[in-house]
Design an enzyme around this catalytic site. Structure first.
Site, mmCIF file in Angstrom:
data_model
loop_
_atom_site.group_PDB
_atom_site.id
_atom_site.type_symbol
_atom_site.label_atom_id
_atom_site.label_comp_id
_atom_site.label_asym_id
_atom_site.label_seq_id
_atom_site.Cartn_x
_atom_site.Cartn_y
_atom_site.Cartn_z
ATOM 1 N N GLY A 11 0.240 -1.081 0.069
ATOM 2 C CA GLY A 11 -0.419 -0.373 0.053
ATOM 3 C C GLY A 11 0.398 1.406 -0.090
ATOM 4 N N MET A 90 -2.741 -7.680 -7.114
ATOM 5 C CA MET A 90 -1.985 -8.835 -7.865
ATOM 6 C C MET A 90 -3.121 -9.639 -7.957
ATOM 7 S SD MET A 90 0.896 -7.375 -7.700
ATOM 8 C CE MET A 90 1.771 -8.145 -8.214
ATOM 9 N N LEU A 93 -7.967 -10.260 -13.455
ATOM 10 C CA LEU A 93 -9.699 -9.724 -13.150
ATOM 11 C C LEU A 93 -10.605 -10.171 -14.280
ATOM 12 C CD1 LEU A 93 -9.056 -6.102 -11.677
ATOM 13 C CD2 LEU A 93 -10.313 -8.252 -10.662
ATOM 14 N N HIS A 109 1.750 -0.246 -13.312
ATOM 15 C CA HIS A 109 2.771 -1.510 -13.784
ATOM 16 C C HIS A 109 3.707 -0.611 -13.874
ATOM 17 C CE1 HIS A 109 3.184 -5.466 -15.480
ATOM 18 N NE2 HIS A 109 4.768 -4.760 -16.106
ATOM 19 N N LEU A 144 -3.758 -9.234 -20.058
ATOM 20 C CA LEU A 144 -3.478 -8.418 -18.737
ATOM 21 C C LEU A 144 -2.662 -7.635 -19.796
ATOM 22 C CD1 LEU A 144 -2.455 -8.531 -15.634
ATOM 23 C CD2 LEU A 144 -0.827 -10.296 -16.807
ATOM 24 N N GLU A 174 6.807 5.729 -9.030
ATOM 25 C CA GLU A 174 5.090 5.566 -9.135
ATOM 26 C C GLU A 174 4.016 6.850 -8.414
ATOM 27 O OE1 GLU A 174 4.257 1.938 -8.193
ATOM 28 O OE2 GLU A 174 5.639 0.997 -9.894
HETATM 29 C C1 GAR Z 1 3.749 -1.667 -7.989
HETATM 30 O O1 GAR Z 1 5.442 -1.655 -8.154
HETATM 31 C C2 GAR Z 1 2.793 -1.460 -8.885
HETATM 32 O O2 GAR Z 1 3.337 -1.112 -9.931
HETATM 33 C C3 GAR Z 1 3.182 -2.798 -8.606
HETATM 34 O O3 GAR Z 1 3.173 -3.455 -7.598
HETATM 35 C C4 GAR Z 1 3.479 -2.709 -6.853
HETATM 36 C C5 GAR Z 1 2.880 -1.861 -5.429
HETATM 37 O O4 GAR Z 1 3.366 -1.309 -4.376
HETATM 38 N N1 GAR Z 1 2.209 -3.339 -9.501
HETATM 39 C C6 GAR Z 1 2.106 -4.825 -10.471
HETATM 40 O O5 GAR Z 1 3.058 -5.206 -10.517
HETATM 41 C C7 GAR Z 1 0.360 -4.792 -10.881
HETATM 42 N N2 GAR Z 1 1.093 -6.538 -12.018
HETATM 43 P P1 GAR Z 1 2.542 -0.497 -3.726
HETATM 44 O O6 GAR Z 1 1.770 -1.836 -2.894
HETATM 45 O O7 GAR Z 1 3.725 -0.282 -2.168
HETATM 46 O O8 GAR Z 1 1.477 0.215 -3.843
#
Ligand code: GAR
Length: 192
Positions: A11, A90, A93, A109, A144, A174
């Site tokens: 999160g 993760m 869907l 992503h 996906l 991000e």
């Molecule tokens: C992030 O790096 C996001 O881009 C990735 O998971 C991490 C979540 O971090 N998402 C994916 O890989 C989706 N396929 P967080 O829970 O600390 O925000």
């Protein structure tokens, strides 16, 4: 713009969204609920600390993906979202779920899509000898990580990078990318 965030883990992107909201930087967007597929997700604590309502729909409680997704839709819809935001969610869907939120479902992503869909994006970028990694916010479709790209940010790959150091640099990017896209969506600067 009412936002429901779906999470599975740490999160930290959620925390960034909450910080922007707390500083009045999230435009007309408001996070109205955070829902996890795992009761132990630390991100639920992040939401609790910000007094945002939380819920859990545990995928282990359902016989198949379709039953899980329909329970998830039911809970999400109690919060009447304008936008559903996948923030480290993760689970893959179903087409039904994606169709239900057509044009209202976005994901972040950790790669420069269309490169490196799926998992282990940083390992693959390092193994390929890429000079840049990055993150992408995109609309979610039934294929996906293949929906239309909304915005991307590049980060350099350093010679000494490991998966961990690269992950940290991408995550840091991000934390600005995702809130800025959500702000711009809420202000009508990006068309839904
Ligand atoms: C992030 O790096 C996001 O881009 C990735 O998971 C991490 C979540 O971090 N998402 C994916 O890989 C989706 N396929 P967080 O829970 O600390 O925000």
């Amino acid at each position: 713009m009412r936002i429901v965030c779906l999470i599975s883990g740490g999160g930290t992107n959620l925390q960034a969204l909450i910080d922007w909201q707390a500083n009045d930087l999230l435009g007309d967007a408001k996070i109205v609920a955070v829902i996890s597929n795992a009761a132990a997700a630390p991100g639920l604590g992040v939401a609790n600390n910000a007094a945002i309502p939380t819920g859990t729909v545990s995928h282990d409680d359902f016989p198949n993906r379709s039953a899980f997704d329909h329970a998830l839709i039911k809970l999400i819809n109690t919060h009447e979202p304008d936008l559903v935001v996948l923030a480290g969610f993760m689970r893959i869907l179903t087409g039904d779920f994606v169709a239900h939120y057509d044009g209202r479902l976005i994901n972040i992503h950790p790669s420069l899509l269309p490169k490196y869909k799926g998992l282990n994006t940083h390992r693959r970028a390092l193994e390929a000898g890429d000079n840049y990694a990055g993150a992408t916010v995109h609309w979610v479709t039934s294929e996906l990580d293949a929906g239309d790209i909304i915005r991307q940010v590049e980060v350099p790959i350093m010679r000494e990078d490991t998966e961990e150091t690269l992950n940290a640099r991408v995550l840091d990017a991000e934390y600005t990318l995702y809130p800025s896209v959500i702000r711009d969506l809420s202000l009508g600067l990006i068309k839904c």
